[in-house]
Design a protein around this motif. Structure first.
Motif, PDB file in Angstrom:
ATOM      1  N   PHE A  66      65.096 -64.000 -21.246  1.00 45.11           N
ATOM      2  CA  PHE A  66      63.997 -63.790 -22.175  1.00 45.11           C
ATOM      3  C   PHE A  66      63.079 -65.013 -22.168  1.00 45.11           C
ATOM      4  O   PHE A  66      63.543 -66.157 -22.228  1.00 45.11           O
ATOM      5  N   ARG A  67      61.787 -64.747 -22.055  1.00 47.08           N
ATOM      6  CA  ARG A  67      60.782 -65.811 -22.234  1.00 47.08           C
ATOM      7  C   ARG A  67      60.000 -65.435 -23.498  1.00 47.08           C
ATOM      8  O   ARG A  67      59.420 -64.349 -23.582  1.00 47.08           O
ATOM      9  N   ALA A  68      60.023 -66.321 -24.477  1.00 41.13           N
ATOM     10  CA  ALA A  68      59.387 -66.033 -25.757  1.00 41.13           C
ATOM     11  C   ALA A  68      58.626 -67.256 -26.250  1.00 41.13           C
ATOM     12  O   ALA A  68      58.953 -68.393 -25.912  1.00 41.13           O
ATOM     13  N   VAL A  69      57.594 -67.006 -27.041  1.00 43.22           N
ATOM     14  CA  VAL A  69      56.702 -68.068 -27.516  1.00 43.22           C
ATOM     15  C   VAL A  69      56.795 -68.136 -29.032  1.00 43.22           C
ATOM     16  O   VAL A  69      56.784 -67.109 -29.737  1.00 43.22           O
ATOM     17  N   VAL A  70      56.852 -69.351 -29.557  1.00 44.93           N
ATOM     18  CA  VAL A  70      56.889 -69.534 -30.999  1.00 44.93           C
ATOM     19  C   VAL A  70      55.528 -69.192 -31.603  1.00 44.93           C
ATOM     20  O   VAL A  70      54.492 -69.615 -31.079  1.00 44.93           O
ATOM     21  N   LYS A  71      55.542 -68.443 -32.669  1.00 47.07           N
ATOM     22  CA  LYS A  71      54.289 -68.036 -33.321  1.00 47.07           C
ATOM     23  C   LYS A  71      53.567 -69.252 -33.912  1.00 47.07           C
ATOM     24  O   LYS A  71      54.202 -70.211 -34.328  1.00 47.07           O
ATOM     25  N   GLY A 115      53.484 -72.356 -30.261  1.00 49.76           N
ATOM     26  CA  GLY A 115      53.078 -72.101 -28.887  1.00 49.76           C
ATOM     27  C   GLY A 115      54.092 -72.571 -27.870  1.00 49.76           C
ATOM     28  O   GLY A 115      53.918 -72.354 -26.666  1.00 49.76           O
ATOM     29  N   GLY A 116      55.173 -73.223 -28.346  1.00 45.21           N
ATOM     30  CA  GLY A 116      56.232 -73.671 -27.448  1.00 45.21           C
ATOM     31  C   GLY A 116      57.014 -72.499 -26.882  1.00 45.21           C
ATOM     32  O   GLY A 116      57.044 -71.403 -27.462  1.00 45.21           O
TER      33      GLY A 116
END
Length: 246
Positions: free
Chosen positions: A241-246, A133-134
């Motif tokens: 890019f803004r991305a969230v760890v699964k 979720g980070g």
């Protein structure tokens, strides 16, 4: 030193914000995040520590700032002393082999650094050290269309880059590394970024801490950078890019 690099030039001139959009864009991006005194932040490729100092002073975050270049870290330490920032942890280290345990951070910020690495390795390391979720915020050089082998070679001579992905290729790399909810929150070509440059952004870009006795070859590197910037202004751009760890 016989073989100076683009990163040596940035370090010797002590440039605080070398990415498109500059410090103003950095502040805009951070303002959109829910940052608190409990947020654990890793500033990858921290340079002279401008962003790390902002995170510590404005948001009171728990900031770790990492850079591979010893001169950059020396200037970051000088900044922290000048701005009376004592809470930032400064470390020398390699983005492709981050010296942290799994799930160590809530937010990882990378401003114009990932493209200079082995992309797959670096992005996997980002995902590893972020908690589930980070959030990753990665501002990076992006090809507006696939580049030819000759174009990549010319860019490599200036920047040492192995590959400059398109937006779609960046998305694929992020997915493969374990990220989800990938969105582009800012971007455009170099030409559009230059056209949108405001007086305030130009003023913000003047954050420099030059070393003494700068080698003339370093001025030549910046001249080559400016030439390539003009030549490729419609073929190169940037994406945040803004991305969230699964």
């Amino acid at each position: 030193m016989s073989e100076w690099t683009y990163h040596d030039a940035l370090a010797q001139f002590g440039i605080g914000s070398a990415h498109p959009g500059g410090y103003g864009l950095t502040k805009e991006l951070l303002a959109k995040e829910a940052l608190t005194a409990k947020t654990r932040v890793l500033d990858c490729g921290c340079g002279t520590g401008r962003t790390a100092a902002l995170l510590a002073k404005r948001y009171r975050c728990k900031v770790t700032a990492l850079d591979r270049h010893p001169l950059m870290l020396e200037k970051a330490k000088r900044r922290m002393a000048k701005e009376k920032v004592r809470s930032v942890r400064l470390l020398q280290g390699d983005i492709e082999n981050l010296p942290f345990a799994d799930n160590s951070f809530d937010l990882l910020l990378a401003e114009s650094v990932t493209v200079f690495t082995d992309l797959g390795t670096a992005l996997r390391e980002y995902a590893r050290v972020l908690r589930p979720g980070g959030v990753l915020i990665d501002l990076d050089m992006t090809a507006e269309r696939p580049l030819s082998a000759r174009e990549l070679e010319e860019l490599s001579l200036v920047y040492g880059t192995r590959h400059v992905p398109t937006e779609e290729e960046w998305r694929g790399r992020l997915e493969q590394a374990g990220f989800d909810l990938i969105e582009v929150v800012k971007g455009g070509s170099v030409a559009s970024a230059l056209a949108a440059l405001t007086e305030q952004q130009a003023a913000d870009a003047q954050d420099i801490d030059p070393s003494e006795g700068i080698d003339t070859q370093l001025y030549e590197i910046f001249a080559a950078h400016e030439r390539v910037t003009r030549q490729y202004r419609h073929r190169l751009g940037f994406r945040v890019f803004r991305a969230v760890v699964k």
